[in-house]
Design a protein around this motif. Structure first.
Motif, PDB file in Angstrom:
ATOM      1  N   LEU A   1       0.824  -1.210   0.000  1.00 14.38           N
ATOM      2  CA  LEU A   1       0.000   0.000   0.000  1.00 14.38           C
ATOM      3  C   LEU A   1       0.855   1.256   0.000  1.00 14.38           C
ATOM      4  N   ALA A   2       1.939   1.253   0.798  1.00 13.94           N
ATOM      5  CA  ALA A   2       2.769   2.450   0.923  1.00 13.94           C
ATOM      6  C   ALA A   2       3.433   2.795  -0.405  1.00 13.94           C
ATOM      7  N   LEU A   3       4.025   1.811  -1.069  1.00 13.68           N
ATOM      8  CA  LEU A   3       4.716   2.085  -2.334  1.00 13.68           C
ATOM      9  C   LEU A   3       3.736   2.418  -3.446  1.00 13.68           C
ATOM     10  N   THR A   4       2.574   1.762  -3.444  1.00 11.60           N
ATOM     11  CA  THR A   4       1.561   2.093  -4.453  1.00 11.60           C
ATOM     12  C   THR A   4       1.110   3.541  -4.300  1.00 11.60           C
ATOM     13  N   GLY A   5       0.861   3.964  -3.047  1.00 11.05           N
ATOM     14  CA  GLY A   5       0.465   5.349  -2.811  1.00 11.05           C
ATOM     15  C   GLY A   5       1.559   6.324  -3.175  1.00 11.05           C
ATOM     16  N   LEU A   6       2.815   5.970  -2.889  1.00 10.78           N
ATOM     17  CA  LEU A   6       3.923   6.878  -3.167  1.00 10.78           C
ATOM     18  C   LEU A   6       4.203   6.996  -4.658  1.00 10.78           C
ATOM     19  N   VAL A   7       4.197   5.870  -5.386  1.00 17.24           N
ATOM     20  CA  VAL A   7       4.498   5.931  -6.811  1.00 17.24           C
ATOM     21  C   VAL A   7       3.407   6.672  -7.575  1.00 17.24           C
ATOM     22  N   THR A   8       2.174   6.617  -7.068  1.00 17.79           N
ATOM     23  CA  THR A   8       1.095   7.369  -7.702  1.00 17.79           C
ATOM     24  C   THR A   8       1.405   8.854  -7.689  1.00 17.79           C
ATOM     25  N   LYS A   9       2.042   9.335  -6.613  1.00 12.71           N
ATOM     26  CA  LYS A   9       2.390  10.752  -6.516  1.00 12.71           C
ATOM     27  C   LYS A   9       3.671  11.062  -7.284  1.00 12.71           C
ATOM     28  N   LEU A  10       4.664  10.188  -7.175  1.00 14.08           N
ATOM     29  CA  LEU A  10       5.955  10.453  -7.809  1.00 14.08           C
ATOM     30  C   LEU A  10       5.885  10.335  -9.327  1.00 14.08           C
ATOM     31  N   ALA A  11       5.072   9.407  -9.830  1.00 13.57           N
ATOM     32  CA  ALA A  11       5.028   9.141 -11.265  1.00 13.57           C
ATOM     33  C   ALA A  11       3.822   9.759 -11.938  1.00 13.57           C
ATOM     34  N   ALA A  12       3.156  10.701 -11.281  1.00 14.04           N
ATOM     35  CA  ALA A  12       1.937  11.277 -11.855  1.00 14.04           C
ATOM     36  C   ALA A  12       2.202  11.887 -13.221  1.00 14.04           C
TER      37      ALA A  12
ATOM     38  N   PHE B   1      14.203   0.829   2.095  1.00 11.61           N
ATOM     39  CA  PHE B   1      12.950   1.562   2.278  1.00 11.61           C
ATOM     40  C   PHE B   1      13.205   2.989   2.771  1.00 11.61           C
ATOM     41  N   LEU B   2      14.167   3.135   3.667  1.00 14.34           N
ATOM     42  CA  LEU B   2      14.499   4.483   4.122  1.00 14.34           C
ATOM     43  C   LEU B   2      15.052   5.319   2.974  1.00 14.34           C
ATOM     44  N   SER B   3      15.831   4.691   2.089  1.00 14.19           N
ATOM     45  CA  SER B   3      16.387   5.429   0.947  1.00 14.19           C
ATOM     46  C   SER B   3      15.299   5.858  -0.035  1.00 14.19           C
ATOM     47  N   ILE B   4      14.238   5.055  -0.157  1.00 13.93           N
ATOM     48  CA  ILE B   4      13.118   5.443  -1.027  1.00 13.93           C
ATOM     49  C   ILE B   4      12.519   6.751  -0.543  1.00 13.93           C
ATOM     50  N   ALA B   5      12.339   6.860   0.784  1.00 13.66           N
ATOM     51  CA  ALA B   5      11.778   8.094   1.347  1.00 13.66           C
ATOM     52  C   ALA B   5      12.733   9.269   1.170  1.00 13.66           C
ATOM     53  N   LEU B   6      14.046   9.030   1.262  1.00 16.49           N
ATOM     54  CA  LEU B   6      15.022  10.112   1.159  1.00 16.49           C
ATOM     55  C   LEU B   6      15.240  10.571  -0.281  1.00 16.49           C
ATOM     56  N   VAL B   7      15.332   9.619  -1.216  1.00 17.81           N
ATOM     57  CA  VAL B   7      15.588   9.976  -2.617  1.00 17.81           C
ATOM     58  C   VAL B   7      14.353  10.594  -3.255  1.00 17.81           C
ATOM     59  N   GLY B   8      13.203   9.961  -3.059  1.00 15.39           N
ATOM     60  CA  GLY B   8      11.934  10.540  -3.514  1.00 15.39           C
ATOM     61  C   GLY B   8      11.754  10.633  -5.014  1.00 15.39           C
ATOM     62  N   THR B   9      12.239   9.626  -5.757  1.00 15.64           N
ATOM     63  CA  THR B   9      12.017   9.596  -7.204  1.00 15.64           C
ATOM     64  C   THR B   9      11.409   8.252  -7.599  1.00 15.64           C
ATOM     65  N   ALA B  10      10.659   8.256  -8.704  1.00 16.98           N
ATOM     66  CA  ALA B  10       9.974   7.038  -9.137  1.00 16.98           C
ATOM     67  C   ALA B  10      10.963   5.966  -9.585  1.00 16.98           C
ATOM     68  N   TRP B  11      12.014   6.389 -10.318  1.00 14.68           N
ATOM     69  CA  TRP B  11      12.951   5.391 -10.832  1.00 14.68           C
ATOM     70  C   TRP B  11      13.660   4.656  -9.686  1.00 14.68           C
ATOM     71  N   TRP B  12      14.027   5.397  -8.611  1.00 16.09           N
ATOM     72  CA  TRP B  12      14.697   4.736  -7.492  1.00 16.09           C
ATOM     73  C   TRP B  12      13.711   3.871  -6.705  1.00 16.09           C
TER      74      TRP B  12
END
Length: 455
Positions: free
Chosen positions: A47-58, A109-120
């Motif tokens: 759920l967390a990654l699905t919600g995040l990628v929806t915002k990052l890859a809009a 997972f912590l790096s996903i939050a820090l980098v904040g890009t869809a590709w990463w």
């Protein structure tokens, strides 16, 4: 070795008592708690990654494929490299493998939050899947070494499946709902609120895995098992170990029957998953019917896993495995001719029940009949088969439905419209039943005994 169903705590004892006896074993109980943390992390990440990628890859127009992309990037390593996980579990200290994997997952997972890009996000999620590919065989192959008796393996597997697909599922989804609901409870309103919620959930995910690493490193030294043997210098290389594992599985009738049975069962299951939505439509239902069918399957799975030890009083696990796969195939054939939803729900639940018995029985056979030196590779082989065969059959199911197309059948001057999902499901059922028969003959105790005497 204790015979199946014999001894204290065997199949003749109540399920609750057997569960208490297994949970009374300190190392297993602590591993069960670690399984809870990691499984909650697995479901929360969905759920967390699905919600995040929806915002990052809009900006890329990927919103509609967010869930599929997240699931695919995490399952892909298991399809590509799964046997490597079994080799690592058999060659190295299993506790160290699990600690390193959990540390890596937490950091990713912590790096996903820090980098904040869809590709990463997708790259890190792929690496998380690689870690899971190594972690699962190490954990599953270590479980029998933590128990006091071989007859406790089936109960331990039951508890593990209940935790992974029951308690942890509800907890993971509930934790995400809690994280998402806190801002509303506090009256916080912000344009980037959904993005921040997803970030918080991803960070919580990372902390769960880091907590698991700490617990494994400090509280479950028993997971290491035969460390000296696995880390001895001059041992066989990875390629040799993988080759020996595959050769052992094919040359051993018991394992060959297990692999054949699992392949047929997963192929049938993938066909059902791929055509389920169209099948629900053929019953005159919509999304609610589609969801209800899946609920029936999972209820059947739970019931099957709960009753497997009782059924083992009548049949040995080696025979029960093949019989239940045949039962699942016959049940699927009944599903293919179901005239209405309620009939289909009962038939689907029966299929789920047979699949639940077969799955738990297969894990128990690996835990009790496969030597420790090979167990990790056998677990990885089953995991790899599950992902590859399920993935292929899930894709091929809808394609077959499209190729077959709807047909009109005339019986006694009356015409009936037959949806294309019906012959596809019938074919999947026949396939599963046939494979179950082959598996039964391979794994029958008399055949195994004559094979061992012939050697």
């Amino acid at each position: 070795m204790v015979a199946e169903g014999d001894g204290p705590g065997g199949a003749g004892t109540s399920t609750a008592r057997r569960a208490r006896e297994v949970l009374a074993i300190g190392p297993f109980r602590r591993l069960w708690g670690v399984t809870f943390l990691c499984s909650v992390g697995d479901w929360l990440s969905l759920l967390a990654l699905t919600g995040l990628v929806t915002k990052l890859a809009a900006g890329y127009g990927w919103e509609g494929f967010a869930l599929s992309a997240v699931v695919l990037t995490q399952l892909l390593p298991g399809v590509l490299f799964a046997p490597l996980g079994g080799v690592l579990a058999d060659r190295f200290d299993r506790r160290k493998v699990m600690v390193v994997c959990d540390l890596a997952r937490g950091g990713l997972f912590l790096s996903i939050a820090l980098v904040g890009t869809a590709w990463w996000l997708f790259a890190a999620n792929f690496l998380v899947g690689c870690c899971a590919m190594l972690w699962i065989p190490a954990k599953d192959s270590a479980v029998p070494n933590l128990l006091r008796r071989p007859d406790q393996v089936d109960t331990a597997n039951q508890l593990g499946l209940v935790m992974t697909y029951g308690i942890a599922t509800v907890s993971g989804f509930g934790l995400y709902s809690l994280i998402a609901g806190v801002p509303g409870y506090l009256g916080v309103r912000d344009g980037d609120l959904e993005f921040r919620i997803a970030i918080i959930a991803v960070v919580a995910n990372g902390l769960l895995y880091l907590s698991s690493a700490v617990l494994i490193a400090s509280r479950i030294p028993e997971l290491s098992g035969r460390t000296a043997r696995r880390e001895a210098p001059g041992g066989p290389g990875f390629a040799v170990m993988m080759r020996d594992g595959l050769r052992h599985a094919w040359r051993t009738p018991l394992l060959r029957g297990l692999v054949i049975g699992m392949t047929g069962a997963f192929a049938a299951a993938g066909g059902v998953i791929g055509s389920a939505r169209l099948y629900a439509t053929s019953l005159g239902g919509g999304e609610s019917a589609y969801a209800t069918l899946f609920i029936a399957v999972f209820l059947g799975l739970a019931a099957g896993m709960a009753t497997a030890p009782k059924l083992s009083r009548t049949l040995t696990y080696t025979r029960l495995f093949g019989v239940t796969i045949v039962g699942a195939g016959l049940g699927l054939a009944v599903v293919s001719v179901a005239p209405h939803l309620w009939f289909a729900l009962v038939a689907v639940a029966v299929v789920g029940g047979c699949a639940g018995v077969a799955f738990l029985t297969g894990l128990t056979i690996i835990g009790t009949r496969v030597e420790d030196a090979m167990r990790g590779r056998m677990v990885a082989l089953v995991q790899s088969l599950m992902k590859v065969v399920l993935g292929l059959s899930t894709v091929l199911g809808p394609l077959l439905v499209t190729v077959v197309g709807p047909t009109v059948v005339t019986v006694f001057d009356r015409s009936f419209d037959v949806d294309a999902t019906r012959p596809v499901l019938l074919g999947a059922g026949v396939l599963a039943a046939a494979v179950g028969l082959v598996s039964y003959r391979q794994m029958d105790e008399r055949a195994l005994q004559s094979s061992s005497e012939g050697r």
